[in-house]
Design a protein around this motif. Structure first.
Motif, PDB file in Angstrom:
ATOM      1  N   ILE A 221       0.860  -1.178   0.000  1.00  0.00           N
ATOM      2  CA  ILE A 221       0.000   0.000   0.000  1.00  0.00           C
ATOM      3  C   ILE A 221       0.897   1.228   0.000  1.00  0.00           C
ATOM      4  O   ILE A 221       1.885   1.286   0.732  1.00  0.00           O
ATOM      5  CB  ILE A 221      -0.920   0.012   1.239  1.00  0.00           C
ATOM      6  N   SER A 222       0.560   2.206  -0.796  1.00  0.00           N
ATOM      7  CA  SER A 222       1.336   3.445  -0.840  1.00  0.00           C
ATOM      8  C   SER A 222       1.028   4.260   0.415  1.00  0.00           C
ATOM      9  O   SER A 222       0.027   4.970   0.484  1.00  0.00           O
ATOM     10  CB  SER A 222       0.998   4.250  -2.096  1.00  0.00           C
ATOM     11  N   ALA A 223       1.892   4.128   1.406  1.00  0.00           N
ATOM     12  CA  ALA A 223       1.705   4.794   2.696  1.00  0.00           C
ATOM     13  C   ALA A 223       2.717   5.928   2.808  1.00  0.00           C
ATOM     14  O   ALA A 223       3.918   5.693   2.738  1.00  0.00           O
ATOM     15  CB  ALA A 223       1.889   3.792   3.834  1.00  0.00           C
ATOM     16  N   ASP A 224       2.240   7.135   2.978  1.00  0.00           N
ATOM     17  CA  ASP A 224       3.111   8.311   2.981  1.00  0.00           C
ATOM     18  C   ASP A 224       3.171   8.928   4.382  1.00  0.00           C
ATOM     19  O   ASP A 224       2.136   9.233   4.977  1.00  0.00           O
ATOM     20  CB  ASP A 224       2.603   9.368   2.001  1.00  0.00           C
ATOM     21  N   PRO A 225       4.389   9.133   4.919  1.00  0.00           N
ATOM     22  CA  PRO A 225       4.535   9.742   6.238  1.00  0.00           C
ATOM     23  C   PRO A 225       4.731  11.256   6.160  1.00  0.00           C
ATOM     24  O   PRO A 225       5.432  11.752   5.263  1.00  0.00           O
ATOM     25  CB  PRO A 225       5.807   9.073   6.765  1.00  0.00           C
ATOM     26  N   TYR A 226       4.135  11.971   7.086  1.00  0.00           N
ATOM     27  CA  TYR A 226       4.290  13.425   7.107  1.00  0.00           C
ATOM     28  C   TYR A 226       4.364  13.941   8.538  1.00  0.00           C
ATOM     29  O   TYR A 226       3.687  13.438   9.437  1.00  0.00           O
ATOM     30  CB  TYR A 226       3.106  14.118   6.414  1.00  0.00           C
ATOM     31  N   SER A 227       5.165  14.968   8.707  1.00  0.00           N
ATOM     32  CA  SER A 227       5.047  15.793   9.899  1.00  0.00           C
ATOM     33  C   SER A 227       3.730  16.563   9.804  1.00  0.00           C
ATOM     34  O   SER A 227       3.274  16.908   8.705  1.00  0.00           O
ATOM     35  CB  SER A 227       6.236  16.754   9.975  1.00  0.00           C
ATOM     36  N   ALA A 228       3.124  16.827  10.952  1.00  0.00           N
ATOM     37  CA  ALA A 228       1.854  17.553  10.948  1.00  0.00           C
ATOM     38  C   ALA A 228       1.998  18.909  10.273  1.00  0.00           C
ATOM     39  O   ALA A 228       1.065  19.394   9.618  1.00  0.00           O
ATOM     40  CB  ALA A 228       1.348  17.723  12.381  1.00  0.00           C
ATOM     41  N   ALA A 229       3.167  19.530  10.408  1.00  0.00           N
ATOM     42  CA  ALA A 229       3.385  20.829   9.768  1.00  0.00           C
ATOM     43  C   ALA A 229       3.444  20.680   8.257  1.00  0.00           C
ATOM     44  O   ALA A 229       2.779  21.422   7.515  1.00  0.00           O
ATOM     45  CB  ALA A 229       4.670  21.455  10.304  1.00  0.00           C
ATOM     46  N   ASP A 230       4.258  19.732   7.768  1.00  0.00           N
ATOM     47  CA  ASP A 230       4.342  19.512   6.317  1.00  0.00           C
ATOM     48  C   ASP A 230       3.011  19.070   5.728  1.00  0.00           C
ATOM     49  O   ASP A 230       2.683  19.399   4.586  1.00  0.00           O
ATOM     50  CB  ASP A 230       5.412  18.463   6.012  1.00  0.00           C
ATOM     51  N   PHE A 231       2.250  18.321   6.509  1.00  0.00           N
ATOM     52  CA  PHE A 231       0.948  17.832   6.051  1.00  0.00           C
ATOM     53  C   PHE A 231       0.031  18.984   5.661  1.00  0.00           C
ATOM     54  O   PHE A 231      -0.722  18.900   4.688  1.00  0.00           O
ATOM     55  CB  PHE A 231       0.324  17.000   7.173  1.00  0.00           C
ATOM     56  N   LYS A 232       0.137  20.083   6.408  1.00  0.00           N
ATOM     57  CA  LYS A 232      -0.716  21.245   6.120  1.00  0.00           C
ATOM     58  C   LYS A 232      -0.272  21.986   4.865  1.00  0.00           C
ATOM     59  O   LYS A 232      -1.037  22.773   4.305  1.00  0.00           O
ATOM     60  CB  LYS A 232      -0.696  22.199   7.323  1.00  0.00           C
ATOM     61  N   HIS A 233       0.952  21.732   4.415  1.00  0.00           N
ATOM     62  CA  HIS A 233       1.493  22.444   3.265  1.00  0.00           C
ATOM     63  C   HIS A 233       1.237  21.708   1.952  1.00  0.00           C
ATOM     64  O   HIS A 233       2.082  21.724   1.057  1.00  0.00           O
ATOM     65  CB  HIS A 233       2.995  22.679   3.439  1.00  0.00           C
ATOM     66  N   GLY A 234       0.094  21.035   1.846  1.00  0.00           N
ATOM     67  CA  GLY A 234      -0.235  20.395   0.575  1.00  0.00           C
ATOM     68  C   GLY A 234      -0.905  19.039   0.698  1.00  0.00           C
ATOM     69  O   GLY A 234      -1.981  18.826   0.131  1.00  0.00           O
TER      70      GLY A 234
ATOM     71  N   GLY B 120       2.021  15.300  25.202  1.00  0.00           N
ATOM     72  CA  GLY B 120       3.298  16.000  25.227  1.00  0.00           C
ATOM     73  C   GLY B 120       3.191  17.329  24.518  1.00  0.00           C
ATOM     74  O   GLY B 120       2.090  17.832  24.241  1.00  0.00           O
ATOM     75  N   LYS B 121       4.322  17.915  24.189  1.00  0.00           N
ATOM     76  CA  LYS B 121       4.356  19.268  23.644  1.00  0.00           C
ATOM     77  C   LYS B 121       3.760  19.369  22.246  1.00  0.00           C
ATOM     78  O   LYS B 121       3.351  20.457  21.828  1.00  0.00           O
ATOM     79  CB  LYS B 121       5.794  19.787  23.651  1.00  0.00           C
ATOM     80  N   THR B 122       3.700  18.267  21.525  1.00  0.00           N
ATOM     81  CA  THR B 122       3.136  18.323  20.173  1.00  0.00           C
ATOM     82  C   THR B 122       1.656  17.944  20.143  1.00  0.00           C
ATOM     83  O   THR B 122       1.036  17.982  19.079  1.00  0.00           O
ATOM     84  CB  THR B 122       3.906  17.369  19.234  1.00  0.00           C
ATOM     85  N   PHE B 123       1.090  17.611  21.287  1.00  0.00           N
ATOM     86  CA  PHE B 123      -0.254  17.052  21.272  1.00  0.00           C
ATOM     87  C   PHE B 123      -1.300  18.031  20.754  1.00  0.00           C
ATOM     88  O   PHE B 123      -2.177  17.649  19.965  1.00  0.00           O
ATOM     89  CB  PHE B 123      -0.663  16.555  22.660  1.00  0.00           C
ATOM     90  N   GLU B 124      -1.249  19.289  21.161  1.00  0.00           N
ATOM     91  CA  GLU B 124      -2.274  20.243  20.731  1.00  0.00           C
ATOM     92  C   GLU B 124      -2.242  20.438  19.216  1.00  0.00           C
ATOM     93  O   GLU B 124      -3.297  20.586  18.584  1.00  0.00           O
ATOM     94  CB  GLU B 124      -2.108  21.570  21.464  1.00  0.00           C
TER      95      GLU B 124
END
Length: 346
Positions: free
Chosen positions: A231-244, A262-266
């Protein structure tokens, strides 16, 4: 009969316990040297699953040790013959087999330039050890499955242990002890993962999103799903995910979110709420259980799990998801097409 991959997934609590019982003294010795040496930067050479462990090391070394960290570019050593200057640095090779020529080339050049070298490796009789001033064996036993599981979590634990000992921080050192038990707890989610896999097995694409320390987790889960379930599974940081990439999300689109407390939860919470509004089939690896509209889509991790070591535990539900998707799609997890256990690249 369980596959070799499944068997090795279930060996992880014992493997991690063994590392903590038998290798902490080695970690302490290495950390004592590195504290005195005080490298100005760290360069890490790795491939595949080990490269995902290197991402974790990049985050921990940068966040806790405040040392700049880079991932090596092996082609500079093997094809262009233009390696960077390594003076005052530490060069780390991370490998299951210790045989990949490109990782060896980076370590060999480091030795030539007289930069201290550390090998984090499972096969201690491997070529990688020849170029290492310091060796941190993983003691996983032979990993027979093509897809790595126990060597990956052992790599993560070795990195976390090294940071805790380097800082000589009692709180961080205490955080290590419960990890084998946390992994054992997470394995109990297998049946829920099997149910989820049966429901999304016809999907040809999914996304995995995380942030911060769990960025390595998104990459490792994606790799396992690609190499076993096709399956074509693509990983992203939450920040990069918002950029496209968020533009891919529509009703029914499967998305795995790795969201420990933790600090990234929100940040992750906001992303999860947004994709749920878009209709995504959201699968959550989290210890914050009020996030999901459907509780059956939560793959729980322990509530007391510290964020900085969460990748060691949070990757395990992802391993189970890759296993269950592979079986649900009629594939053999021990015979992934076009792959070998040891990949020799330059």
């Amino acid at each position: 009969m369980a596959s070799q991959f499944e068997t090795e997934i279930y060996e992880q609590p014992d493997v991690l316990s063994k590392f903590l019982d038998h290798r902490i003294g080695d970690v302490r010795t290495i950390a004592t040297f590195l504290r005195k040496y005080d490298p100005k930067f760290v360069l890490i050479a790795a491939r595949g699953t080990s490269d995902n462990a290197a991402i974790y090391a990049k985050y921990l070394f940068s966040a806790f040790l405040r040392v700049p960290v880079g991932l090596a570019i092996p082609s500079l050593y093997t094809l262009y013959n233009q390696p960077p200057q390594l003076h005052q640095g530490l060069v780390v090779g991370i490998s299951q087999s210790g045989e990949s020529p490109d990782v060896l080339a980076v370590m060999e050049e480091a030795k030539r330039q007289q930069a201290p070298t550390l090998a984090i490796v499972n096969q201690i009789d491997s070529p990688l050890v020849r170029y290492a001033d310091m060796i941190l064996p993983l003691d996983c036993g032979q990993e027979k499955a093509v897809a790595a599981s126990k060597t990956h979590t052992a790599q993560l634990l070795s990195i976390a242990s090294l940071v805790a000992m380097w800082l000589n921080d009692d709180r961080l050192i205490r955080d290590l002890s419960p990890i084998p038990e946390y992994v054992a707890q997470v394995l109990q989610v297998h049946e829920r993962v099997r149910e989820i896999a049966s429901q999304i097995k016809c999907q040809d694409r999914l996304l995995i999103v995380g942030r911060g320390f769990t960025h390595c987790t998104t990459h490792e889960i994606a790799l396992k799903i690609k190499e076993l379930a096709y399956i074509s599974a693509d990983p992203y940081s939450a920040a990069d995910f918002k950029h496209g990439p968020i533009a891919l999300v529509e009703k029914g689109f499967p998305l795995v979110a790795v969201a420990p407390a933790g600090k990234t939860f929100e940040v992750m919470k906001a992303i999860i709420q947004e994709v749920q509004q878009l209709g995504a089939d959201t699968i959550l690896i989290t210890n914050q259980f009020d996030l999901a509209a459907d509780p059956s889509r939560i793959l729980p991790i322990p509530t007391e799990l510290p964020e900085w070591v969460s990748p060691i535990v949070a990757v395990v539900p992802g391993q189970l998801l890759a296993l269950c998707l592979t079986i649900a799609r009629g594939n053999d997890p021990d015979k992934p097409r076009s792959l070998k256990k040891v990949t020799r690249t330059i």
